[in-house]
Scaffold this motif. Structure first.
Motif, PDB file in Angstrom:
ATOM      1  N   CYS A  66       0.811  -1.223   0.000  1.00 23.87           N
ATOM      2  CA  CYS A  66       0.000   0.000   0.000  1.00 23.87           C
ATOM      3  C   CYS A  66       0.844   1.273   0.000  1.00 23.87           C
ATOM      4  CB  CYS A  66      -0.926   0.029   1.211  1.00 23.87           C
ATOM      5  SG  CYS A  66      -2.229  -1.213   1.212  1.00 23.87           S
ATOM      6  N   LEU A  67       2.068   1.194   0.500  1.00 22.52           N
ATOM      7  CA  LEU A  67       2.856   2.396   0.724  1.00 22.52           C
ATOM      8  C   LEU A  67       3.109   3.245  -0.528  1.00 22.52           C
ATOM      9  CD1 LEU A  67       5.472   1.329   3.430  1.00 22.52           C
ATOM     10  CD2 LEU A  67       3.426   2.752   3.698  1.00 22.52           C
ATOM     11  N   PRO A  68       3.436   2.674  -1.690  1.00 22.57           N
ATOM     12  CA  PRO A  68       3.701   3.544  -2.846  1.00 22.57           C
ATOM     13  C   PRO A  68       2.535   4.477  -3.171  1.00 22.57           C
ATOM     14  CG  PRO A  68       4.503   1.335  -3.280  1.00 22.57           C
ATOM     15  CD  PRO A  68       3.735   1.255  -2.005  1.00 22.57           C
ATOM     16  N   GLY A  74      -3.909  14.815  12.849  1.00 23.51           N
ATOM     17  CA  GLY A  74      -4.873  13.909  12.255  1.00 23.51           C
ATOM     18  C   GLY A  74      -4.320  12.500  12.259  1.00 23.51           C
ATOM     19  N   TYR A  75      -5.208  11.537  12.145  1.00 27.21           N
ATOM     20  CA  TYR A  75      -4.842  10.118  12.172  1.00 27.21           C
ATOM     21  C   TYR A  75      -5.405   9.465  10.921  1.00 27.21           C
ATOM     22  CZ  TYR A  75      -5.985   5.247  13.570  1.00 27.21           C
ATOM     23  OH  TYR A  75      -6.193   3.893  13.621  1.00 27.21           O
ATOM     24  N   LEU A  76      -4.540   8.718  10.231  1.00 24.81           N
ATOM     25  CA  LEU A  76      -4.922   8.056   8.993  1.00 24.81           C
ATOM     26  C   LEU A  76      -4.292   6.677   8.953  1.00 24.81           C
ATOM     27  CD1 LEU A  76      -6.075   8.424   5.946  1.00 24.81           C
ATOM     28  CD2 LEU A  76      -3.715   8.995   5.393  1.00 24.81           C
ATOM     29  N   ASP A  77      -5.078   5.640   8.625  1.00 24.52           N
ATOM     30  CA  ASP A  77      -4.507   4.308   8.440  1.00 24.52           C
ATOM     31  C   ASP A  77      -3.764   4.226   7.111  1.00 24.52           C
ATOM     32  OD1 ASP A  77      -5.052   3.087  10.810  1.00 24.52           O
ATOM     33  OD2 ASP A  77      -6.678   1.822  10.075  1.00 24.52           O
ATOM     34  N   ALA A  78      -2.871   3.250   7.005  1.00 23.31           N
ATOM     35  CA  ALA A  78      -2.041   3.106   5.813  1.00 23.31           C
ATOM     36  C   ALA A  78      -2.653   2.194   4.758  1.00 23.31           C
ATOM     37  CB  ALA A  78      -0.657   2.571   6.205  1.00 23.31           C
ATOM     38  N   ASP A  79      -3.856   1.680   4.982  1.00 20.94           N
ATOM     39  CA  ASP A  79      -4.413   0.658   4.095  1.00 20.94           C
ATOM     40  C   ASP A  79      -5.171   1.194   2.884  1.00 20.94           C
ATOM     41  OD1 ASP A  79      -6.733   1.621   5.241  1.00 20.94           O
ATOM     42  OD2 ASP A  79      -7.192  -0.205   6.372  1.00 20.94           O
TER      43      ASP A  79
END
Length: 238
Positions: free
Chosen positions: A17-19, A91-96
């Motif tokens: 997911c990172l790219p 802020g908070y965000l998931d990496a998925d």
């Protein structure tokens, strides 16, 4: 110009997911309504995530990282990030990639009146089992926390940093952020946001960590709530 807003992204084995996540974050901070930076927290990943994070941050201004020596859990990742945030808002965000950075713009306008604003994934793009377990888990949490959020576990939130840094750390912290702000006599709000299907990587959740784990965390929250110290100094001499 100093930054006003820090986006915190916990990461655990999300190399696929990172790219795309990097692309979305980079595009967003260039057009965000607040001067924004990003803090990626790798929670002891065993894949290529730490290497990818270090390489990306070294080449891109406004991106920083924390790397845990082993897996401590998302609650620990958030708490560490809170303690390393120096902006007024975070802020908070998931990496998925199931929530997008651009949707912070739906939440940020409410931070004047409220101290935490959480997303509400009204139209979930998850499997039936995941939707049911989340609904049950959210209902159980509401019984304990009385925060009356439809989607307290939504991985897209904004809040005033002063409230985040005063939260005591405990396992499962991410599930109780609205309730923890209420404990500090803060005001919370919920705003509907889009939700997207997972296109890469694998979900880290199952029945045990989506229901049984959160249930046990609720008892920890109840104990912590009874013991929580919240004070304000009315006057002091210099």
């Amino acid at each position: 110009m100093t930054n006003d807003f820090t986006i915190i992204v916990p990461v655990y084995n999300e190399q696929d997911c990172l790219p795309q996540l990097f692309v979305q974050l980079k595009e967003y901070i260039q057009k965000a309504s607040l001067k924004t930076k990003v803090l990626l927290v790798d929670d002891g990943s065993t894949d290529a995530s730490p290497t990818m994070i270090k390489e990306f941050c070294s080449k891109n201004e406004g991106f920083g990282y924390l790397l845990f020596e082993k897996n401590f859990g998302k609650g620990a990742a958030l708490k560490a990030a809170f303690d390393h945030t120096d902006t007024a808002f975070l802020g908070y965000l998931d990496a998925d990639l199931q929530t997008y950075p651009e949707d912070f713009e739906k939440l940020l306008p409410f931070l004047g009146e409220y101290d935490l604003v959480t997303g509400w994934r009204k139209e979930r793009k998850d499997t039936l089992v995941k939707r049911i377990s989340s609904k049950v888990g959210n209902g159980v949490r509401n019984l304990f926390t009385k925060d009356f959020m439809h989607d307290t576990g939504c991985p897209l939130k904004v809040m005033k940093t002063e409230y985040a840094v005063n939260m005591p750390m405990f396992k499962g912290l991410q599930r109780f952020l609205p309730a923890m702000v209420l404990l500090q006599n803060g005001k919370i709000n919920e705003v509907e946001i889009p939700h997207y299907p997972r296109l890469a990587g694998k979900s880290k959740y199952n029945f045990r960590n989506r229901f049984m784990g959160p249930l046990l965390d609720c008892f920890a929250y109840v104990w912590m709530k009874k013991s929580y110290i919240n004070y304000k100094v009315a006057e002091k001499n210099e």
